[in-house]
Design an enzyme around this catalytic site. Structure first.
Site, PDB file in Angstrom:
ATOM      1  N   LYS A   1       0.843  -1.206   0.000  1.00  0.00           N
ATOM      2  CA  LYS A   1       0.000   0.000   0.000  1.00  0.00           C
ATOM      3  C   LYS A   1       0.873   1.250   0.000  1.00  0.00           C
ATOM      4  O   LYS A   1       0.605   2.201  -0.728  1.00  0.00           O
ATOM      5  CB  LYS A   1      -0.969  -0.027   1.192  1.00  0.00           C
TER       6      LYS A   1
ATOM      7  N   GLN B   1      -5.073  -1.714   9.062  1.00  0.00           N
ATOM      8  CA  GLN B   1      -4.868  -3.043   8.474  1.00  0.00           C
ATOM      9  C   GLN B   1      -5.524  -4.114   9.351  1.00  0.00           C
ATOM     10  O   GLN B   1      -5.258  -4.194  10.546  1.00  0.00           O
ATOM     11  CB  GLN B   1      -3.353  -3.310   8.319  1.00  0.00           C
TER      12      GLN B   1
ATOM     13  N   ASP C   1     -11.265   2.442   2.954  1.00  0.00           N
ATOM     14  CA  ASP C   1     -11.479   0.991   2.819  1.00  0.00           C
ATOM     15  C   ASP C   1     -12.949   0.686   2.518  1.00  0.00           C
ATOM     16  O   ASP C   1     -13.282  -0.422   2.098  1.00  0.00           O
ATOM     17  CB  ASP C   1     -11.088   0.278   4.133  1.00  0.00           C
TER      18      ASP C   1
END
Ligand code: NDP
Length: 280
Positions: free
Chosen positions: A52, A96, A119
């Site tokens: 990422k 995460q 997200d």
């Protein structure tokens, strides 16, 4: 012989397009950073976080890394998120997953401001998706829609079967296919006659987390097969939920593992970040 849907190539195209957009945004004075939070040092999570950060560097978005120890109390994580929510420079916040067992994931997801929820997991983002309002879309399902569209595969009117009903893949995937006018069936571990239902699919999307479960008996001749699963086999090689070599001769198009769905997830995360920077 099926068309092999090249997620690596398509994700690279998307990142190139986003790089240009970011340059244009900077010229207009629009800039922002993505905050990436990792709690603990799970090796798989570390790889995702690194990828990422690399994608951010490629498209030209600053990334801010927060690496917290495994034993970080939930309140400490929540207060970091609160701080990032009010930091003007931060346009996206990513925590995460999975988180260590002592931290409530739902609470953490809900603490992220919906305007920075790149997200797409916050209930407000999910609600917006369900009713077709603007909002951040979850990256893996949104990436699969891009894979299909950019491979010239028609979705409208097709029978789509999704195997799996998780909040991050199966459920949103089904909703996005519905939004694209497919006729959608969702299946799960209690589904009876899974193979028979899968054989009805023009587009079969498998997100069950079971290595090499789906063989030829689940696939109709000419179907498009999207394999979301990622696993490491005994020889430490990556494989999916689908028996690729058995299904590929029957399918009209199929995603490989690796190099199919995986790279798209990060490309769509970048897309959400660019959208967030655009919206200020
Ligand atoms: P989950 O374990 O959360 O969900 C799996 C789903 O599959 C559940 O809904 C489960 O049903 C269903 N399922 C399990 N066994 C069967 C069965 N025998 N028959 C029918 N349905 C079954 O997994 P995720 O959705 O998070 O992930 C799925 C896979 O995708 C994993 O391999 C994961 O690593 C991968 N993944 C890949 C990403 C990428 O970027 N490529 C991103 C995210 C995930 P039930 O609800 O009844 O338990």
């Amino acid at each position: 012989m099926a068309m092999i849907i090249d997620g690596k190539k398509i994700s690279q195209q998307i990142k190139e397009e986003l790089k240009e957009k970011v340059t244009a945004q900077k010229a207009e004075g629009k800039e922002g950073a993505l905050a990436v939070i990792q709690v603990g040092a799970d090796p798989a999570s570390s790889v995702y976080v690194r990828n990422k950060k690399n994608a951010c560097a490629f498209v030209g978005i600053e990334s801010l890394a927060y690496e917290l120890p495994e034993e970080t109390p939930e309140e400490e994580l929540l207060s970091l998120i609160a701080e990032l929510n009010s930091n003007e420079k931060v346009k996206g916040i990513l925590v995460q997953l999975p988180l260590p067992g002592h931290i409530n994931e739902d609470k953490v997801i809900q603490a992220i401001s919906p305007s920075k929820d790149v997200d797409g997991f916050h209930p407000q983002s999910v609600g917006a998706m369900v009713i077709g309002e603007k909002g951040f879309l979850p990256c893996t399902p949104a990436g699969i829609i891009q894979l299909l569209k950019r491979s010239g595969i028609e979705i409208a009117g097709k029978n789509c079967v999704v195997v799996g009903r998780s909040n991050i893949v199966g459920k949103p995937m089904a909703l996005l296919m519905l939004r694209e006018h497919a006729t959608v069936t969702i299946t799960h571990s209690r589904t009876q006659n899974l193979a028979g239902i899968c054989r009805q699919a023009d587009i079969l999307i498998v997100a069950m987390g079971k290595p090499r479960f789906i063989g030829a008996e689940y696939v109709k001749e000419g179907a498009v097969v999207i394999d979301v699963g990622i696993h490491r086999n005994a020889e430490n090689k990556l494989c999916g939920d689908v028996k690729f070599e058995e299904v590929e001769p029957i399918a009209s198009a199929i995603t490989p593992v690796p190099g199919g769905v995986g790279p798209m997830t990060i490309a769509m995360l970048m897309d959400n970040c660019v959208q967030s920077i655009e919206e200020g």
